[in-house]
Design an enzyme around this catalytic site. Structure first.
Site, PDB file in Angstrom:
ATOM      1  N   GLU A   1       1.447   2.779   7.993  1.00 59.60           N
ATOM      2  CA  GLU A   1       1.380   1.930   6.725  1.00 59.60           C
ATOM      3  C   GLU A   1       2.698   2.975   5.972  1.00 59.60           C
ATOM      4  OE1 GLU A   1       2.357  -0.217   4.457  1.00 59.60           O
ATOM      5  OE2 GLU A   1       0.671  -1.797   4.975  1.00 59.60           O
TER       6      GLU A   1
ATOM      7  N   LYS B   1      -2.594  -6.249  -0.289  1.00 54.98           N
ATOM      8  CA  LYS B   1      -3.086  -4.812  -0.292  1.00 54.98           C
ATOM      9  C   LYS B   1      -2.740  -4.330  -1.886  1.00 54.98           C
ATOM     10  CE  LYS B   1       0.048  -4.926   3.920  1.00 54.98           C
ATOM     11  NZ  LYS B   1       1.366  -4.269   4.435  1.00 54.98           N
TER      12      LYS B   1
ATOM     13  N   ASP C   1       1.956  -2.285   9.876  1.00 59.21           N
ATOM     14  CA  ASP C   1       2.679  -2.981   8.257  1.00 59.21           C
ATOM     15  C   ASP C   1       4.587  -2.876   8.800  1.00 59.21           C
ATOM     16  OD1 ASP C   1       3.515  -2.526   6.016  1.00 59.21           O
ATOM     17  OD2 ASP C   1       4.939  -1.494   5.536  1.00 59.21           O
ATOM     18  N   LEU C   2       5.029  -4.305   8.233  1.00 61.52           N
ATOM     19  CA  LEU C   2       6.424  -3.994   9.399  1.00 61.52           C
ATOM     20  C   LEU C   2       7.492  -3.430   8.393  1.00 61.52           C
ATOM     21  CD1 LEU C   2       9.089  -5.726  10.556  1.00 61.52           C
ATOM     22  CD2 LEU C   2       8.241  -7.135   8.816  1.00 61.52           C
ATOM     23  N   ASP C   3       8.016  -3.208   6.881  1.00 63.89           N
ATOM     24  CA  ASP C   3       8.581  -2.900   6.226  1.00 63.89           C
ATOM     25  C   ASP C   3       8.519  -1.806   5.800  1.00 63.89           C
ATOM     26  OD1 ASP C   3       9.907  -5.555   5.357  1.00 63.89           O
ATOM     27  OD2 ASP C   3       8.916  -5.830   4.113  1.00 63.89           O
TER      28      ASP C   3
ATOM     29  N   SER D   1       2.390  -7.876   7.886  1.00 64.86           N
ATOM     30  CA  SER D   1       3.167  -7.068   6.445  1.00 64.86           C
ATOM     31  C   SER D   1       2.715  -8.220   5.085  1.00 64.86           C
ATOM     32  CB  SER D   1       4.138  -7.595   7.373  1.00 64.86           C
ATOM     33  OG  SER D   1       4.903  -7.615   6.331  1.00 64.86           O
ATOM     34  N   ALA D   2       3.008  -7.538   4.585  1.00 67.86           N
ATOM     35  CA  ALA D   2       2.537  -8.966   3.038  1.00 67.86           C
ATOM     36  C   ALA D   2       4.351 -10.156   2.471  1.00 67.86           C
ATOM     37  CB  ALA D   2       2.987  -8.059   1.264  1.00 67.86           C
TER      38      ALA D   2
ATOM     39  N   LYS E   1       6.096  -1.109  -3.119  1.00 65.35           N
ATOM     40  CA  LYS E   1       5.635  -0.724  -1.493  1.00 65.35           C
ATOM     41  C   LYS E   1       4.380  -1.186  -1.124  1.00 65.35           C
ATOM     42  CE  LYS E   1       9.010   2.617  -0.123  1.00 65.35           C
ATOM     43  NZ  LYS E   1       9.454   3.762   0.077  1.00 65.35           N
TER      44      LYS E   1
HETATM   45  C1  BG6 Z   1       5.811  -6.094   1.774  1.00 62.73           C
HETATM   46  C2  BG6 Z   1       6.934  -4.956   1.245  1.00 62.73           C
HETATM   47  O1  BG6 Z   1       5.471  -5.948   2.707  1.00 62.73           O
HETATM   48  O2  BG6 Z   1       6.592  -7.755   1.583  1.00 62.73           O
HETATM   49  C3  BG6 Z   1       6.889  -5.240  -0.079  1.00 62.73           C
HETATM   50  O3  BG6 Z   1       6.533  -3.361   0.925  1.00 62.73           O
HETATM   51  C4  BG6 Z   1       7.506  -7.312  -0.279  1.00 62.73           C
HETATM   52  O4  BG6 Z   1       8.078  -4.895  -0.791  1.00 62.73           O
HETATM   53  C5  BG6 Z   1       6.281  -7.641   0.007  1.00 62.73           C
HETATM   54  O5  BG6 Z   1       7.492  -6.835  -2.163  1.00 62.73           O
HETATM   55  C6  BG6 Z   1       7.047  -8.862   0.688  1.00 62.73           C
HETATM   56  O6  BG6 Z   1       7.540  -9.409   0.270  1.00 62.73           O
HETATM   57  P1  BG6 Z   1       8.479 -10.707   0.599  1.00 62.73           P
HETATM   58  O7  BG6 Z   1       9.752 -10.938   1.977  1.00 62.73           O
HETATM   59  O8  BG6 Z   1       7.356 -12.004   1.218  1.00 62.73           O
HETATM   60  O9  BG6 Z   1       9.062 -11.177  -0.581  1.00 62.73           O
HETATM   61 MG    MG Z   2       6.035  -1.450   3.937  1.00 53.15          MG
END
Ligand code: BG6
Ligand code: MG
Length: 228
Positions: free
Chosen positions: A169, A145, A7-9, A114-115, A43
């Site tokens: 994650e 997810k 996962d990234l964030d 990552s989402a 998240k």
């Molecule tokens: C996920 C985060 O990695 O990405 C979420 O945990 C976030 O908090 C989601 O909403 C979507 O990110 P983005 O950058 O496309 O708005």
């Molecule tokens: Mg995360």
């Protein structure tokens, strides 16, 4: 262990905090209460689902048309992009640079699940784009997810069986996604929120090739015993 899917964030860099700050700024503007506890539920969740959850939480969903919601999402993303524009390799979370190098040295394949649609920009800022063999494009997925699709897609893109993959994650939805993909799940965070993970570390600096490799071996042995 043949592959590690990250996962990234909140795992590679602390952008989970930036998502929180950007959503908080939007929620304040809309007079919706928004705290860290509520943020935990967002998240790993996509931008549009996150907005829907915030509007439901504020009991104001009915007040916003699809166009108005798109404007709000764009606004949140503008706040978020202001925050990420200062990212440099110094913003890698502790131990991550070393972990990526160790895994590369051990010829483990690496993928990003990552989402976030901002993921490629962030990897470029952190100067780690070339460390990844593949990145899943969240726009191509039918389900986010906690559905396993994103982790299964990463395994497929790497041509590795899900049972040979480790997923890392920091989100409950992410751990659920890894587990339903049949992978070994590593959670970064506290024991309560990461309870469903197979291995929990408090900090990214605790992660290492040896820890992941041993953890996965023990997990396999346990599973084999249960099956026999
Ligand atoms: C996920 C985060 O990695 O990405 C979420 O945990 C976030 O908090 C989601 O909403 C979507 O990110 P983005 O950058 O496309 O708005
Ligand atoms: Mg995360």
């Amino acid at each position: 262990m043949k592959a590690v899917i990250f996962d990234l964030d909140g795992v590679i860099t602390d952008t989970a905090e930036y998502h929180f700050l950007a959503w908080k700024r939007l929620a304040d503007q809309l007079n919706i209460s928004f705290d860290r506890d509520f943020n935990e539920r967002l998240k790993g969740i996509s931008r549009s689902e996150s907005l829907d959850m915030i509007l439901v939480h504020g009991h104001v969903s009915a007040q916003y048309s699809e166009d108005a919601k798109q404007d709000l999402m764009n606004e949140k993303n503008r706040y978020y992009q202001q925050l990420i524009q200062t990212l440099t390799p110094d913003n890698l979370l502790p131990g991550i640079r070393q972990l990526l190098s160790e895994l590369k040295h051990q010829q483990i394949k690496l993928a990003l699940a990552s989402a976030s649609r901002n993921a490629p920009t962030i990897l470029e800022c952190l100067k780690i784009m070339d460390d990844f063999h593949t990145i899943v494009d969240p726009e191509t997925l039918a389900n986010g997810k906690p559905d396993p699709e994103i982790f299964l897609t990463a395994a497929k893109q790497l041509s590795v069986s899900p049972t040979d993959c480790i997923g890392i994650e920091d989100a409950e939805a992410g751990i659920a996604s890894i587990k339903s993909a049949g992978m070994f799940a590593v959670g970064v965070g506290n024991k309560q929120s990461m309870a469903a993970a197979d291995l929990i570390v408090g900090e990214t600096s605790d992660l290492s090739f040896t820890l992941l490799d041993n953890g996965m071996k023990q997990w396999r042995e346990k599973r084999n015993k249960i099956e026999s």
